[in-house]
Write a protein that holds these residues in place. Sequence first.
Motif, PDB file in Angstrom:
ATOM      1  N   ILE A 214      22.251  -6.755   0.086  1.00  0.00           N
ATOM      2  CA  ILE A 214      20.543  -6.609  -0.221  1.00  0.00           C
ATOM      3  C   ILE A 214      20.080  -5.411   0.482  1.00  0.00           C
ATOM      4  N   LEU A 215      20.123  -5.586   1.596  1.00  0.00           N
ATOM      5  CA  LEU A 215      19.738  -5.016   2.775  1.00  0.00           C
ATOM      6  C   LEU A 215      20.337  -3.324   2.294  1.00  0.00           C
ATOM      7  N   PHE A 216      21.871  -3.729   2.283  1.00  0.00           N
ATOM      8  CA  PHE A 216      22.845  -2.670   2.069  1.00  0.00           C
ATOM      9  C   PHE A 216      22.156  -1.135   1.141  1.00  0.00           C
ATOM     10  N   ALA A 217      21.981  -2.161   0.083  1.00  0.00           N
ATOM     11  CA  ALA A 217      21.204  -1.874  -1.257  1.00  0.00           C
ATOM     12  C   ALA A 217      19.991  -0.613  -1.077  1.00  0.00           C
ATOM     13  N   VAL A 218      18.980  -1.426  -0.572  1.00  0.00           N
ATOM     14  CA  VAL A 218      18.210  -1.042   0.158  1.00  0.00           C
ATOM     15  C   VAL A 218      18.104  -0.088   1.256  1.00  0.00           C
ATOM     16  N   ALA A 219      18.756   0.464   2.252  1.00  0.00           N
ATOM     17  CA  ALA A 219      19.473   1.575   3.152  1.00  0.00           C
ATOM     18  C   ALA A 219      20.122   2.418   1.597  1.00  0.00           C
ATOM     19  N   GLY A 220      20.927   2.748   1.270  1.00  0.00           N
ATOM     20  CA  GLY A 220      21.637   3.098  -0.352  1.00  0.00           C
ATOM     21  C   GLY A 220      21.212   3.759  -0.591  1.00  0.00           C
ATOM     22  N   TRP A 221      20.033   3.205  -1.322  1.00  0.00           N
ATOM     23  CA  TRP A 221      18.915   3.778  -1.941  1.00  0.00           C
ATOM     24  C   TRP A 221      17.893   5.163  -1.118  1.00  0.00           C
ATOM     25  N   HIS A 222      17.879   4.706  -0.139  1.00  0.00           N
ATOM     26  CA  HIS A 222      17.481   5.806   0.966  1.00  0.00           C
ATOM     27  C   HIS A 222      18.190   6.949   1.047  1.00  0.00           C
ATOM     28  N   VAL A 223      19.894   6.826   1.224  1.00  0.00           N
ATOM     29  CA  VAL A 223      20.784   7.977   1.218  1.00  0.00           C
ATOM     30  C   VAL A 223      20.262   8.575  -0.657  1.00  0.00           C
ATOM     31  N   LEU A 224      20.620   7.379  -1.447  1.00  0.00           N
ATOM     32  CA  LEU A 224      20.637   8.282  -3.184  1.00  0.00           C
ATOM     33  C   LEU A 224      19.861   9.351  -2.944  1.00  0.00           C
ATOM     34  N   TYR A 225      18.163   9.599  -2.396  1.00  0.00           N
ATOM     35  CA  TYR A 225      17.315  10.028  -2.530  1.00  0.00           C
ATOM     36  C   TYR A 225      17.632  11.756  -2.206  1.00  0.00           C
ATOM     37  N   ARG A 226      18.721  12.316  -1.514  1.00  0.00           N
ATOM     38  CA  ARG A 226      19.452  13.171  -1.002  1.00  0.00           C
ATOM     39  C   ARG A 226      19.789  13.707  -2.383  1.00  0.00           C
ATOM     40  N   ARG A 227      20.536  12.358  -2.600  1.00  0.00           N
ATOM     41  CA  ARG A 227      21.423  13.063  -4.338  1.00  0.00           C
ATOM     42  C   ARG A 227      20.553  13.315  -5.118  1.00  0.00           C
ATOM     43  N   ARG A 228      19.522  13.109  -5.187  1.00  0.00           N
ATOM     44  CA  ARG A 228      18.475  12.819  -6.155  1.00  0.00           C
ATOM     45  C   ARG A 228      17.520  13.714  -6.280  1.00  0.00           C
ATOM     46  N   THR A 229      17.554  14.874  -4.890  1.00  0.00           N
ATOM     47  CA  THR A 229      16.458  16.074  -4.544  1.00  0.00           C
ATOM     48  C   THR A 229      17.700  17.045  -5.256  1.00  0.00           C
ATOM     49  N   ASP A 230      19.003  16.832  -4.374  1.00  0.00           N
ATOM     50  CA  ASP A 230      19.513  18.399  -4.883  1.00  0.00           C
ATOM     51  C   ASP A 230      19.475  18.678  -5.910  1.00  0.00           C
ATOM     52  N   GLN A 231      19.792  17.461  -7.033  1.00  0.00           N
ATOM     53  CA  GLN A 231      19.937  17.626  -8.528  1.00  0.00           C
ATOM     54  C   GLN A 231      19.169  18.369  -9.044  1.00  0.00           C
ATOM     55  N   VAL A 232      18.017  17.444  -8.473  1.00  0.00           N
ATOM     56  CA  VAL A 232      16.675  18.596  -8.229  1.00  0.00           C
ATOM     57  C   VAL A 232      16.536  19.970  -8.729  1.00  0.00           C
ATOM     58  N   ALA A 233      16.640  20.159  -7.348  1.00  0.00           N
ATOM     59  CA  ALA A 233      16.917  21.755  -7.222  1.00  0.00           C
ATOM     60  C   ALA A 233      17.792  22.576  -7.725  1.00  0.00           C
ATOM     61  N   LEU A 234      18.995  21.964  -7.922  1.00  0.00           N
ATOM     62  CA  LEU A 234      20.050  22.405  -8.863  1.00  0.00           C
ATOM     63  C   LEU A 234      19.402  23.382 -10.287  1.00  0.00           C
ATOM     64  N   SER A 235      18.728  22.173 -10.953  1.00  0.00           N
ATOM     65  CA  SER A 235      18.255  22.012 -12.363  1.00  0.00           C
ATOM     66  C   SER A 235      16.757  23.341 -12.165  1.00  0.00           C
ATOM     67  N   THR A 236      15.976  23.262 -11.481  1.00  0.00           N
ATOM     68  CA  THR A 236      15.560  24.426 -11.059  1.00  0.00           C
ATOM     69  C   THR A 236      15.901  25.586 -10.821  1.00  0.00           C
ATOM     70  N   ALA A 237      16.832  25.801 -10.396  1.00  0.00           N
ATOM     71  CA  ALA A 237      17.527  27.025 -10.061  1.00  0.00           C
ATOM     72  C   ALA A 237      18.290  27.484 -11.411  1.00  0.00           C
ATOM     73  N   GLU A 238      18.694  26.665 -12.278  1.00  0.00           N
ATOM     74  CA  GLU A 238      19.079  27.123 -13.530  1.00  0.00           C
ATOM     75  C   GLU A 238      18.382  27.781 -14.758  1.00  0.00           C
TER      76      GLU A 238
END
Length: 411
Positions: free
Chosen positions: A387-411
Motif C-alpha cells: 500500500i505504501l509503495f502504491a501511495v509513493a508510486g502515485w506521486h511518481v505518476l504525477y510527473r508523467r501526467r504533467t508531461d502528457q498534459v504539456a505535450l497535448s497543449t503543445a500539439e
Amino acid sequence: MPPTTVEERHASWLELFFDLVIVVAVAQLAGLLHDGPGLHEVFLFVVCYYAMWSVWTSITLYANVSGDLTRVRSMLLAMFGIAIMAAAVPHVARGEPAWFILAYVYCRLMAAGSWKRTSRIMTEWPGVQQAAGVIPWIASLGFETPVRYYLWAAGIVLDVVISVVRSRHPEQLLADEQREREETRHHRQSRTRILHRLHLSGREAPADPVVAPLQEARPDRPHLGERLGLFVIIVLGEAVAQLIDAAAEVEHWERPLMTTLVAGFGLLVALWWLTLRYGAHGAPTYGTQVFALRLTMPAHYLMTGSIVLIAAGLGVLADHGGEPVPTANRWVLCSGAALYFLTVTLLGARGGASLSWLAGWGLPAVLAALLLGAFGGPLDGWTLAAILFAVAGWHVLYRRRTDQVALSTAE
C-alpha cells in the motif's frame, strides 16, 4: 571574447569521507526503533538525530561557504565527534548520556569556532555558528530524567528559534554581530594595554591588530543542494540495508517475504526518484524556486528523519511478511511515511505547486499513511508495504501526467 564559464562545484573527497560517519550514525539511530519502540525511544530518536544532523549541518554549511579554505582538521574532528555520538546512542538509551552530550557540545563549539575564523555570518541559518542552543545540553549533565529531557528539548527549540527568527532580519543580525565583535576586541585591547603598562613601563605598546569586517555568508546553492541530496541518499541506503539485513536472517524465503522485499524496495526507489526529479525536498515546484535556509534546513531534517523511520519500519516488515506487524512498529513505518508526505506537501504548497497536486497527491498521501497506521492492524506486513509503495508510486505518476498534459497543449 567568449564569455568565461565557471566550473560547477561538486562535493570534495573530504566531504564525501566526512559523510561516511552519517551512515553508521543512522544505523545506530534506527536500532532504537526496532524492538517495540514506545514514546521514550521515539523521543530519544528525535533528539539524538537532531544533535547529529545539526553537527553535520554546521560543518557542511561551513565547508560550503569556505570552499578551498575549509580546514581539514575541523571536518575530521567533527567526523570523530559524530562517531562518538553514534557509538554512545545505546548508552543514551540506558540512561548514560554523558559521552553523547560531551561529544555534541564539543562538535558544536568547534564548528562555531571554525565559523568565526571565516569572518562571515550565516545570516540565513545563524544557529550553526551560535552556541546558545548547547547551553541547556551542558546544564543537563547535572540532572536526571525527566529534567534532562526537558533541557534537551529546550536546547533544540532554542537552536531552531534563533535560526528562524534572526534570519528574517539579516542586516540587523550582521550589525549586532559586528558590534559584539568590536566590543570584544576593545575589551581585549584595553586589557592588553593595562598589562603592558604594568609590566613593561616605558616601552611602546604593541599596535592594534587589523581585523577584517564581518561579511554575510552566501551559500553556494548548487553545491549545497548536492550535499543535502547526498544526505537523503545516505538515509535511503540505510533503508535498503535494513531490508537486506532482515531478509538475510530469515531461514526460509517464501512468497510473503519476497513480496515485502519487492514492495519495500519499490517504495525506496519511488522516494529516490522524487528526490532525483524535484531535489532534496521531493516536492514539485515551478521555475527555479529557491527556498530560504530557514525553510530548507528544518524541512531537510524532517524529510531525512522520516526516511529513517521508514527504514526502521521496513526492517520489521521483512520479519513479519506473512503476519500482522506489531502496533508500535506499524506506527513507526506509517508515521514516517506520513511525515515524509506532509513535508513534501508543505514545501510543494510553499513553492507554488498546483492546487490539483495538493488535493490529489499531497494531502491524500498523508491521510492514507495515517489511516494505515490507525486501522492497518489486521494487515500482513507485505500488504502494508504494497500500500505504501502504491501511495509513493502515485506521486511518481504525477510527473508523467504533467508531461502528457504539456505535450497535448503543445500539439
